[in-house]
Design a protein around this motif. Structure first.
Motif, mmCIF file in Angstrom:
data_model
loop_
_atom_site.group_PDB
_atom_site.id
_atom_site.type_symbol
_atom_site.label_atom_id
_atom_site.label_comp_id
_atom_site.label_asym_id
_atom_site.label_seq_id
_atom_site.Cartn_x
_atom_site.Cartn_y
_atom_site.Cartn_z
ATOM 1 N N ARG A 144 18.185 51.590 7.394
ATOM 2 C CA ARG A 144 18.209 51.884 8.831
ATOM 3 C C ARG A 144 17.167 51.042 9.574
ATOM 4 O O ARG A 144 17.419 50.585 10.692
ATOM 5 N N ILE A 145 16.007 50.843 8.963
ATOM 6 C CA ILE A 145 14.996 49.970 9.558
ATOM 7 C C ILE A 145 15.576 48.577 9.782
ATOM 8 O O ILE A 145 15.429 47.980 10.851
ATOM 9 N N SER A 146 16.252 48.031 8.765
ATOM 10 C CA SER A 146 16.796 46.680 8.873
ATOM 11 C C SER A 146 17.868 46.603 9.959
ATOM 12 O O SER A 146 17.926 45.638 10.724
ATOM 13 N N ILE A 147 18.710 47.619 10.042
ATOM 14 C CA ILE A 147 19.797 47.629 11.026
ATOM 15 C C ILE A 147 19.263 47.627 12.453
ATOM 16 O O ILE A 147 19.772 46.918 13.321
ATOM 17 N N ASP A 148 18.211 48.386 12.692
ATOM 18 C CA ASP A 148 17.734 48.588 14.059
ATOM 19 C C ASP A 148 16.465 47.807 14.405
ATOM 20 O O ASP A 148 15.898 48.001 15.492
ATOM 21 N N HIS A 149 16.041 46.913 13.539
ATOM 22 C CA HIS A 149 14.750 46.257 13.788
ATOM 23 C C HIS A 149 14.780 45.300 14.977
ATOM 24 O O HIS A 149 13.724 44.903 15.470
ATOM 25 N N GLN A 150 15.983 44.953 15.461
ATOM 26 C CA GLN A 150 16.065 44.044 16.618
ATOM 27 C C GLN A 150 16.399 44.764 17.928
ATOM 28 O O GLN A 150 16.696 44.107 18.933
ATOM 29 N N LEU A 151 16.352 46.059 17.951
ATOM 30 C CA LEU A 151 16.669 46.792 19.175
ATOM 31 C C LEU A 151 15.829 46.310 20.356
ATOM 32 O O LEU A 151 14.641 46.015 20.212
ATOM 33 N N CYS A 152 16.479 46.232 21.512
ATOM 34 C CA CYS A 152 15.825 45.885 22.782
ATOM 35 C C CYS A 152 15.362 44.430 22.863
ATOM 36 O O CYS A 152 14.570 44.080 23.752
ATOM 37 N N ARG A 153 15.869 43.570 22.005
ATOM 38 C CA ARG A 153 15.487 42.157 22.078
ATOM 39 C C ARG A 153 16.297 41.369 23.109
ATOM 40 O O ARG A 153 15.948 40.252 23.448
ATOM 41 N N LYS A 154 17.408 41.922 23.515
ATOM 42 C CA LYS A 154 18.248 41.270 24.518
ATOM 43 C C LYS A 154 18.618 39.849 24.066
ATOM 44 O O LYS A 154 19.178 39.661 22.996
ATOM 45 N N GLU A 155 18.297 38.837 24.896
ATOM 46 C CA GLU A 155 18.693 37.462 24.597
ATOM 47 C C GLU A 155 18.002 36.892 23.361
ATOM 48 O O GLU A 155 18.436 35.865 22.825
ATOM 49 N N LYS A 156 16.951 37.549 22.902
ATOM 50 C CA LYS A 156 16.229 37.061 21.727
ATOM 51 C C LYS A 156 16.827 37.582 20.414
ATOM 52 O O LYS A 156 16.313 37.288 19.328
ATOM 53 N N THR A 157 17.912 38.342 20.510
ATOM 54 C CA THR A 157 18.550 38.887 19.306
ATOM 55 C C THR A 157 19.101 37.768 18.441
ATOM 56 O O THR A 157 19.784 36.859 18.924
ATOM 57 N N ASN A 158 18.805 37.839 17.153
ATOM 58 C CA ASN A 158 19.366 36.907 16.171
ATOM 59 C C ASN A 158 20.708 37.477 15.732
ATOM 60 O O ASN A 158 20.776 38.321 14.833
ATOM 61 N N THR A 159 21.783 37.047 16.393
ATOM 62 C CA THR A 159 23.098 37.657 16.149
ATOM 63 C C THR A 159 23.638 37.344 14.758
ATOM 64 O O THR A 159 24.357 38.164 14.173
ATOM 65 N N GLU A 160 23.308 36.197 14.234
ATOM 66 C CA GLU A 160 23.769 35.857 12.875
ATOM 67 C C GLU A 160 23.164 36.825 11.861
ATOM 68 O O GLU A 160 23.855 37.323 10.961
ATOM 69 N N LEU A 161 21.884 37.088 12.016
ATOM 70 C CA LEU A 161 21.207 38.035 11.124
ATOM 71 C C LEU A 161 21.740 39.441 11.336
ATOM 72 O O LEU A 161 21.998 40.171 10.372
ATOM 73 N N LEU A 162 21.917 39.826 12.595
ATOM 74 C CA LEU A 162 22.438 41.155 12.899
ATOM 75 C C LEU A 162 23.799 41.369 12.254
ATOM 76 O O LEU A 162 24.048 42.412 11.632
ATOM 77 N N GLU A 163 24.675 40.401 12.398
ATOM 78 C CA GLU A 163 26.023 40.525 11.822
ATOM 79 C C GLU A 163 25.964 40.703 10.308
ATOM 80 O O GLU A 163 26.642 41.572 9.755
ATOM 81 N N GLU A 164 25.161 39.903 9.644
ATOM 82 C CA GLU A 164 25.075 39.984 8.187
ATOM 83 C C GLU A 164 24.529 41.335 7.731
ATOM 84 O O GLU A 164 25.028 41.938 6.772
ATOM 85 N N ILE A 165 23.532 41.827 8.421
ATOM 86 C CA ILE A 165 22.945 43.124 8.073
ATOM 87 C C ILE A 165 23.954 44.249 8.276
ATOM 88 O O ILE A 165 24.093 45.136 7.424
ATOM 89 N N LEU A 166 24.669 44.218 9.396
ATOM 90 C CA LEU A 166 25.643 45.271 9.672
ATOM 91 C C LEU A 166 26.778 45.254 8.647
ATOM 92 O O LEU A 166 27.186 46.313 8.152
ATOM 93 N N VAL A 167 27.281 44.081 8.336
ATOM 94 C CA VAL A 167 28.367 43.971 7.351
ATOM 95 C C VAL A 167 27.911 44.519 5.999
ATOM 96 O O VAL A 167 28.689 45.171 5.284
ATOM 97 N N ASN A 168 26.661 44.287 5.655
ATOM 98 C CA ASN A 168 26.124 44.795 4.384
ATOM 99 C C ASN A 168 26.139 46.317 4.312
ATOM 100 O O ASN A 168 26.047 46.893 3.218
ATOM 101 N N ASN A 169 26.249 46.967 5.469
ATOM 102 C CA ASN A 169 26.191 48.428 5.493
ATOM 103 C C ASN A 169 27.522 49.094 5.807
ATOM 104 O O ASN A 169 27.584 50.320 5.961
ATOM 105 N N PHE A 170 28.588 48.321 5.878
ATOM 106 C CA PHE A 170 29.914 48.911 6.044
ATOM 107 C C PHE A 170 30.285 49.721 4.803
ATOM 108 O O PHE A 170 29.876 49.391 3.695
ATOM 109 N N GLY A 171 31.045 50.768 5.014
ATOM 110 C CA GLY A 171 31.519 51.580 3.894
ATOM 111 C C GLY A 171 30.607 52.725 3.535
ATOM 112 O O GLY A 171 30.883 53.472 2.596
ATOM 113 N N SER A 172 29.529 52.892 4.278
ATOM 114 C CA SER A 172 28.601 53.984 3.995
ATOM 115 C C SER A 172 29.139 55.299 4.557
ATOM 116 O O SER A 172 29.772 55.338 5.606
#
Length: 225
Positions: A144-172
């Motif tokens: 959960r820390i990894s999933i939400d560690h970029q909250l409130c970053r707006k334009e500074k969000t690393n979307t490539e990293l976000l996507e990979e982290i979220l995909v890693n947690n599908f199926g839970s």
């Protein structure tokens, strides 16, 4: 008298047993409380934080004492302290913070520590790889820390990293994981709804209904691109 004992005596003097019972019940009776409201609690150590920031040094011994105290207000103090001292945190401090993440776990402390860890990436990019590693942890709270560690970053969000982290947690089947996935997408949708819509179109059939519901919360209000 050391800092921990001074704060403890102040907390005890302000304790509200009736409110403490309510606060403990809200946390499913997992933790003991003094029953202090947030403004009262923060007022107790406001001057302490000012002095600590002036010293430019993080007192980890003090923080460990606080975390080991059975009263939940002391864990909140640790989070406020780290947030206040954010600019002095380094990658090497993550190991110490990890102890807080893995002990006395519940959503309140996890959701206070996620961005404290995540913000270290602004000064050390090694956090990105660490968050990717944490995204496959056996510990749901670490994930959960990894999933939400970029909250409130707006334009500074690393979307490539976000996507990979979220995909890693599908199926839970974990509520707190699926909620976090939706929460992270919902937050970013306020900045880039187009990216979030594309994400949902791409992965919607692999996501939980809770994640989709949370992710879509603002999309209808924002309108189509």
């Amino acid at each position: 008298m050391d800092k921990y004992q001074i704060i403890k005596k102040r907390f005890e003097a302000l304790a509200d047993p009736i409110n403490a019972t309510k606060m403990s019940a809200y946390m499913r009776n997992q933790f003991t409380f003094y029953g202090l409201s947030t403004p009262i609690r923060k007022a107790v150590y406001k001057e302490l934080l000012r002095v600590e920031k002036k010293s430019r040094q993080i007192d980890w011994l003090f923080l460990n004492e606080c975390w080991n105290d059975p009263h939940r207000e002391f864990q909140y103090l640790v989070m406020d302290y780290l947030f206040f001292m954010q600019k002095f945190l380094t990658y090497e401090d993550v190991e110490r913070i990890y102890f807080f993440i893995c002990n006395k776990q519940w959503w309140d402390t996890i959701d206070g520590l996620d961005r404290i860890v995540g913000n270290i990436s602004f000064v050390d990019s090694r956090i990105d790889n660490l968050m990717l590693e944490w995204s496959t942890s056996d510990d749901l709270w670490v994930r959960r820390i990894s999933i939400d560690h970029q909250l409130c970053r707006k334009e500074k969000t690393n979307t490539e990293l976000l996507e990979e982290i979220l995909v890693n947690n599908f199926g839970s089947n974990e509520f707190f994981i699926n909620k976090a996935i939706g929460w992270s997408l919902r937050d970013y949708s306020k900045t880039n709804p187009h990216w979030v819509r594309k994400f949902l179109n791409k992965y919607g059939d692999r996501m939980s209904s809770l994640s989709i519901k949370e992710a879509s919360k603002y999309l209808s209000k924002i309108g189509s691109d």
